[in-house]
Motif scaffolding. Structure first.
Motif, PDB file in Angstrom:
ATOM      1  N   ALA A 174      -8.106  -1.108   3.730  1.00 37.87           N
ATOM      2  CA  ALA A 174      -6.667  -1.683   2.467  1.00 37.87           C
ATOM      3  C   ALA A 174      -7.237  -0.471   1.464  1.00 37.87           C
ATOM      4  O   ALA A 174      -6.069  -0.724   0.670  1.00 37.87           O
TER       5      ALA A 174
ATOM      6  N   LEU B  39      -8.426   1.974   1.017  1.00 37.59           N
ATOM      7  CA  LEU B  39      -7.354   3.213   1.910  1.00 37.59           C
ATOM      8  C   LEU B  39      -6.362   3.496   1.891  1.00 37.59           C
ATOM      9  O   LEU B  39      -5.787   3.569   0.877  1.00 37.59           O
ATOM     10  N   LEU B  40      -5.384   2.478   2.411  1.00 41.04           N
ATOM     11  CA  LEU B  40      -3.738   2.385   2.222  1.00 41.04           C
ATOM     12  C   LEU B  40      -3.121   2.498   0.926  1.00 41.04           C
ATOM     13  O   LEU B  40      -2.549   2.341   0.759  1.00 41.04           O
ATOM     14  N   ASP B  41      -4.131   1.650   0.323  1.00 42.95           N
ATOM     15  CA  ASP B  41      -3.322   1.205  -1.819  1.00 42.95           C
ATOM     16  C   ASP B  41      -3.969   3.352  -2.235  1.00 42.95           C
ATOM     17  O   ASP B  41      -3.563   2.899  -3.085  1.00 42.95           O
TER      18      ASP B  41
ATOM     19  N   ARG C 118       1.853   2.684   8.559  1.00 41.32           N
ATOM     20  CA  ARG C 118       1.595   4.371   8.373  1.00 41.32           C
ATOM     21  C   ARG C 118       2.004   5.245   9.600  1.00 41.32           C
ATOM     22  O   ARG C 118       2.353   6.109  10.004  1.00 41.32           O
TER      23      ARG C 118
ATOM     24  N   GLU D 200       7.145   3.903   7.739  1.00 39.29           N
ATOM     25  CA  GLU D 200       6.502   2.852   6.882  1.00 39.29           C
ATOM     26  C   GLU D 200       6.908   2.104   6.082  1.00 39.29           C
ATOM     27  O   GLU D 200       8.135   2.702   5.343  1.00 39.29           O
TER      28      GLU D 200
ATOM     29  N   TYR E 250       4.238  -2.877   1.556  1.00 40.49           N
ATOM     30  CA  TYR E 250       3.939  -3.979   1.382  1.00 40.49           C
ATOM     31  C   TYR E 250       4.238  -4.999   0.384  1.00 40.49           C
ATOM     32  O   TYR E 250       4.798  -4.281  -0.549  1.00 40.49           O
TER      33      TYR E 250
ATOM     34  N   ARG F  59       0.259  -7.741   0.961  1.00 43.36           N
ATOM     35  CA  ARG F  59      -0.716  -7.514   0.415  1.00 43.36           C
ATOM     36  C   ARG F  59      -0.998  -8.080  -0.384  1.00 43.36           C
ATOM     37  O   ARG F  59      -0.394  -8.671  -1.237  1.00 43.36           O
TER      38      ARG F  59
ATOM     39  N   PRO G  83      -8.330  -6.041  -2.835  1.00 37.36           N
ATOM     40  CA  PRO G  83      -6.795  -6.143  -1.275  1.00 37.36           C
ATOM     41  C   PRO G  83      -7.195  -6.030  -0.723  1.00 37.36           C
ATOM     42  O   PRO G  83      -8.141  -5.886  -0.027  1.00 37.36           O
ATOM     43  N   ASP G  84      -6.160  -6.798  -0.002  1.00 38.24           N
ATOM     44  CA  ASP G  84      -6.119  -6.665   1.804  1.00 38.24           C
ATOM     45  C   ASP G  84      -4.598  -6.750   2.166  1.00 38.24           C
ATOM     46  O   ASP G  84      -3.902  -6.926   1.497  1.00 38.24           O
ATOM     47  N   VAL G  85      -4.632  -6.504   3.630  1.00 37.97           N
ATOM     48  CA  VAL G  85      -3.235  -6.029   4.043  1.00 37.97           C
ATOM     49  C   VAL G  85      -3.060  -6.613   5.005  1.00 37.97           C
ATOM     50  O   VAL G  85      -3.730  -7.166   6.244  1.00 37.97           O
TER      51      VAL G  85
END
Lengths: 308, 308
Positions: free
Chosen positions: A216, A218-220, B69, B74, B77, B109, B114-116
């Motif tokens: 998360a 990393l994606l952020d 991604r 893409e 979120y 998100r 954070p989390d996704v």
């Protein structure tokens, strides 16, 4: 050239051979890529001959995975509590093809869990010999693929637990969505500390609830791809320390002696700062000292039967 | 043949296509092995054409990793809290080569961690639609490779956490010392329950301190090689439940709605008994219902703009 003893620290990934002088000084060391996992079937005798080539006749003692089910000869585990004398009394002799007797050090089994170790019992014996004040009551950490947390009372290992930290790290780096398809890692002390804190702050929930944060973040855009490795390393070492505190293998303010590879020990020392755990690195080569001490206690070394 | 909507649940490992009738009844389902991870570069358009082949023109909505991604396009979120209307307002249109517009559902998100998630937001919307009393305040579990624990208030996802239970299990079974070189697993309910209890009884220390027990019990002769898989499964599911309780995603006596594959949900229900967590399996196909509800809220389905 003479030798008082030859010692083999024969693990999964490598074989280290020590040649000792009269008073236990290590006079030569050889490291061979002949770990138990690398050897072909029947490869033990050849690796043994290679390790000792050109060295004089001397008693031989060996510890580690060489005595496991997949080793040269399986030796039974010795149940804890186990001290130096019990280890020495439980050596299993194995006749090498050249006629030499190889004395295999047993692994230990903690029946309370159960849990097992092979090789670390010798490092513990060596570390305690190098720091006699610790032998009465000590906590030790032997970090690695399968980290061991060990409790010693009156010179005996009374209990221990394995944490598969190193293996989990390797699995996550090589095969998981967190680590696969990333660029080569770049050392990042901040990412490491951030991982350590994430594990610490997970409280009783622990690492499983935080692992995915590596993805998360990393994606952020909050964690560079090349820093994921150090973040994961911090997360896993932090989880190990968190779990060790929760399970009573460590306690804030109580010293823990760390035995192992210098770079890895340094990582644990850095991580431990976030937990208030007083890790201290053990001096010297614990395996080399342990092999000598066990051999002496078993009277394999003339005149040292009582040196233990 | 007519269709009111075509819905795509397009994840990492498969693509499921739904053809809906006028009132949202699913009239046909196709499952293709065209997950985002399996597709070659540029393979999305072809898989899309294959999934819809022979179906009449209709609005298309899609959720899951197709919007990631590594997906077709893409999509950003959407931060929690997020309800059906916010999901519907955030659809991203994508023009397929045949000229159709595909409306991509955004992932969610949780900025607090954070989390996704991608795809599970649609299953949550569907599960809540199927059980309207739950929409006000609910806890959900969507088990799998990356299990999601979700908290809902007033119809909105207010927070969630990922636990990589399924992926860890696969890594340990395929690549670790615990699972490699074992015979084919044989179902063993006792070994599963034993693993669950080992995780539960680890207390705050958690799974890392118990993982190696799978090896030690095997060496002890106390766990059959063919039962290691179920023991590990119990250990990991147990750890997830233990962590969920510790982190507040579940609480004893409070119901948790479980959404997912039947066999996997059954495993979680069995494991939850040891923790006093009231898991209950959600009825119906949550993804199919969720896609319809989001499309209706976005007015993609004529006459259903207010059905949400």
């Amino acid at each position: 050239m003479t030798a008082a003893l030859i010692g083999l620290d024969w693990g999964s990934t490598q074989l280290r051979a020590y040649r000792y002088g009269e008073r236990g000084a290590v006079e030569a060391v050889r490291t061979l890529p002949c770990g138990v996992r690398q050897l072909p079937a029947g490869g033990f005798a050849q690796a043994f001959a290679q390790a000792l080539e050109g060295w004089p006749a001397a008693p031989v003692i060996a510890c580690g995975m060489v005595g496991s089910r997949n080793g040269w000869r399986e030796t039974p585990y010795l149940d804890t509590p186990a001290d130096l004398d019990r280890l020495a009394a439980a050596l299993t002799p194995l006749a090498a093809p050249d006629g030499r007797a190889v004395h295999l050090v047993p692994g230990l089994r903690d029946p309370a869990r159960p849990d097992v170790m092979r090789g670390e019992e010798t490092q513990v014996a060596g570390a305690l010999a190098l720091e006699p004040p610790m032998a009465r009551r000590a906590r030790l950490l032997l970090p690695g693929t399968h980290s061991k947390w060990v409790e010693v009372r009156d010179g005996a290992v009374v209990g221990f637990a394995t944490m598969m930290t190193g293996e989990l790290y390797a699995l996550l780096r090589q095969h998981s969505i967190l680590g696969a398809a990333l660029p080569a890692p770049v050392p990042d002390g901040d990412a490491f500390r951030r991982g350590v804190r994430a594990a610490r702050d997970s409280g009783a929930a622990g690492m499983l609830s935080r692992l995915f944060s590596a993805r998360a973040l990393l994606l952020d855009g909050a964690l560079a791809p090349s820093s994921v490795a150090d973040y994961l390393s911090g997360l896993l070492l932090g989880e190990e320390l968190r779990a060790a505190l929760a399970a009573g293998w460590a306690a804030p303010g109580e010293p823990v002696l760390v035995v192992g590879d210098e770079a890895l020990c340094e990582r644990y020392l850095r991580a431990a700062e976030a937990f208030g755990i007083g890790l201290r690195r053990a001096p010297g080569d614990a395996a080399a000292h342990g092999l000598w001490r066990i051999a002496a206690a078993a009277a394999l070394v003339p005149g040292h039967a009582t040196a233990a």
